[in-house]
Design an enzyme around this catalytic site. Structure first.
Site, mmCIF file in Angstrom:
data_model
loop_
_atom_site.group_PDB
_atom_site.id
_atom_site.type_symbol
_atom_site.label_atom_id
_atom_site.label_comp_id
_atom_site.label_asym_id
_atom_site.label_seq_id
_atom_site.Cartn_x
_atom_site.Cartn_y
_atom_site.Cartn_z
ATOM 1 N N LYS A 52 0.811 -1.218 0.000
ATOM 2 C CA LYS A 52 0.000 0.000 0.000
ATOM 3 C C LYS A 52 0.847 1.272 0.000
ATOM 4 C CE LYS A 52 -1.110 1.240 4.860
ATOM 5 N NZ LYS A 52 -0.402 0.265 5.692
ATOM 6 N N HIS A 180 1.677 -3.729 14.801
ATOM 7 C CA HIS A 180 2.207 -2.623 13.994
ATOM 8 C C HIS A 180 2.304 -1.426 14.928
ATOM 9 C CE1 HIS A 180 2.978 0.295 10.999
ATOM 10 N NE2 HIS A 180 2.640 -0.437 9.979
ATOM 11 N N GLU A 255 6.997 -6.131 8.061
ATOM 12 C CA GLU A 255 6.203 -5.596 6.933
ATOM 13 C C GLU A 255 6.588 -4.143 6.642
ATOM 14 O OE1 GLU A 255 2.316 -5.971 8.596
ATOM 15 O OE2 GLU A 255 2.208 -8.134 8.308
HETATM 16 C C1 LIG Z 1 0.723 0.204 6.325
HETATM 17 C C2 LIG Z 1 1.133 -1.076 6.940
HETATM 18 C C3 LIG Z 1 2.484 -1.440 6.963
HETATM 19 C C4 LIG Z 1 3.607 -0.545 6.491
HETATM 20 O O1 LIG Z 1 3.863 0.452 7.407
HETATM 21 P P1 LIG Z 1 5.126 1.439 7.205
HETATM 22 O O2 LIG Z 1 5.017 2.372 8.343
HETATM 23 O O3 LIG Z 1 4.977 2.082 5.896
HETATM 24 O O4 LIG Z 1 6.354 0.598 7.283
HETATM 25 C C5 LIG Z 1 2.791 -2.690 7.485
HETATM 26 N N1 LIG Z 1 1.843 -3.526 7.960
HETATM 27 C C6 LIG Z 1 0.530 -3.190 7.953
HETATM 28 C C7 LIG Z 1 -0.465 -4.160 8.464
HETATM 29 C C8 LIG Z 1 0.140 -1.959 7.453
HETATM 30 O O5 LIG Z 1 -1.164 -1.628 7.462
#
Ligand SMILES: *Cc1c(COP(=O)(O)O)cnc(C)c1O
Length: 388
Positions: A52, A180, A255
């Site tokens: 995303k 996260h 991620e």
């Molecule tokens: C958006 C998102 C990420 C990426 O986050 P960053 O801050 O860009 O590294 C990772 N995991 C999930 C579930 C997300 O929604």
């Protein structure tokens, strides 16, 4: 020392005259550099690029060739990656609240790993992807992150065991936990705290007979920003230490989104209007909030704009090209005085920019060109190293 992609004035002028503006210049070498950087500082961690943040095909291709895995959140992202040749085993459908269409697409394409944070999601997964491998998203505290995702997602640690047990009873493969900490984290502390909470939940779940074996530490790794940029290498080293202490022998995933793509893109945009309104200097650019500057709203980002001028700075308002009065990126942003047609290079414009751009008011999305494909990059040897 961390290097980031920065076009020289000469290179930017060449690109702007070849392609026009607005234009996004992507360095695939910077993508590779960022991927390798995380691999070095998070050894043994399987990286799942969060699509995303920037779904550009060339970013996905570059990472796929390096062996990256991917975090997808919708049927569209799953279809795109499948069309680009990414195997379903390399994708995690990491949206805690999935659509039925998304689950059906995952089932059809063979994607087997999912995240969830509520009881209502368990029933959906058991029905649409029976036997699927699931990770419970745990809520973690991080009021310090630029974008705090824990207001929207994550089960309370006190609910975790109950939810894991229900998922297990419904025939899902309860494989682990994820979290996260929020995007652009300023320190390792929230990760370390989350890792400690997850260790205790792992112990309880294993004692209850659940087949726990994966911890996914999510994204949030920061790119350089502002006066005192966070040292991402050091932050990752601290996370890595904590993983060694608490999760030795467990499979670890991450991620990263922003860290992979954020520094790999420069936006080229020109001044298309200049006027003084109520004593304040206004500059209108050919790219705005509805385009690549969408991150100024959705991502709360203050982009660094390079004008290649050294004159004393003045505060100015920067507005986009559309007819909407909302389309103002910044007020009182310091800049050297600009003139009509001046070229600006916006640094670190890769994450949550073009990904959330629209074509409002008939302005097309800025095209993306790959820097390393350009004759200038080859002929003038303005390679990645010279451009950073
Ligand atoms: C958006 C998102 C990420 C990426 O986050 P960053 O801050 O860009 O590294 C990772 N995991 C999930 C579930 C997300 O929604």
């Amino acid at each position: 020392m961390y290097n980031q992609f920065r076009l020289t004035q000469q290179a930017a002028e060449a690109l702007a005259s070849n392609y026009g503006t607005p234009l996004l210049a992507l360095s695939t070498q910077q993508i590779e550099y960022n991927y390798r950087f995380l691999q070095e500082h998070l050894p043994g961690v399987t990286l799942h690029y969060a699509v995303k943040s920037n779904p550009a095909a060339r970013i996905v291709d570059t990472l796929a060739q390096r062996g990256s895995h991917f975090d997808v959140a919708s049927d569209g992202e799953m279809e795109q990656l499948t069309a680009q040749g990414v195997a379903p085993e390399r994708m995690i459908y990491a949206n805690p609240v999935k659509t039925i269409r998304g689950l059906a697409t995952a089932s059809r394409l063979g994607i087997q790993t999912f995240t969830f944070d509520s009881e209502s999601e368990i029933g959906k997964m058991a029905r649409e992807v029976p036997g699927g491998r699931v990770l419970l998203r745990v809520r973690v505290e991080n009021s310090d992150a630029l974008v705090d995702l824990n207001k929207k997602f994550g089960a309370l640690p006190s609910e975790a065991l109950r939810l894991l047990n229900i998922a297990h009873e419904k025939g899902l493969d309860v494989a682990g936990l994820c979290f996260h900490v929020g995007s652009q984290s300023h320190s390792a502390q929230p990760y370390i705290e989350a890792i400690r909470v997850c260790r205790s939940l792992f112990d309880q779940a294993i004692a209850a007979g659940l087949p726990m074996r994966i911890l996914d530490i999510g994204g949030g790794f920061p790119i350089p920003a502002g006066e005192n940029p966070v040292d991402a290498g050091q932050l990752c080293d601290q996370i890595s230490d904590a993983l060694g202490r608490y999760f030795a022998g467990v499979e670890i995933w991450a991620e990263p989104g922003r860290f992979i793509c954020g520094t790999a893109v420069n936006l080229l945009t020109r001044v298309i209007g200049s006027q003084v309104r109520n004593g304040q200097q206004w500059y209108f650019l050919d790219e705005g909030l509805y385009g690549s500057f969408s991150g100024a709203i959705f991502d709360h980002w203050d982009y660094e704009m390079e004008s290649f001028k050294s004159d004393r700075k003045i505060p100015a308002t920067f507005a986009g090209p559309s007819c909407d009065s909302m389309d103002v990126m910044y007020r009182d942003k310091l800049t050297a005085p600009l003139e009509l047609d001046d070229l600006l290079v916006v640094i670190g414009c890769g994450a949550y920019t073009s990904a959330s751009a629209t074509v409002f008011n008939g302005f097309a999305k800025a095209p993306i060109v790959v820097w390393e494909d350009q004759e200038e990059a080859v002929a003038e040897q303005l390679c990645f190293r010279c451009a950073v």
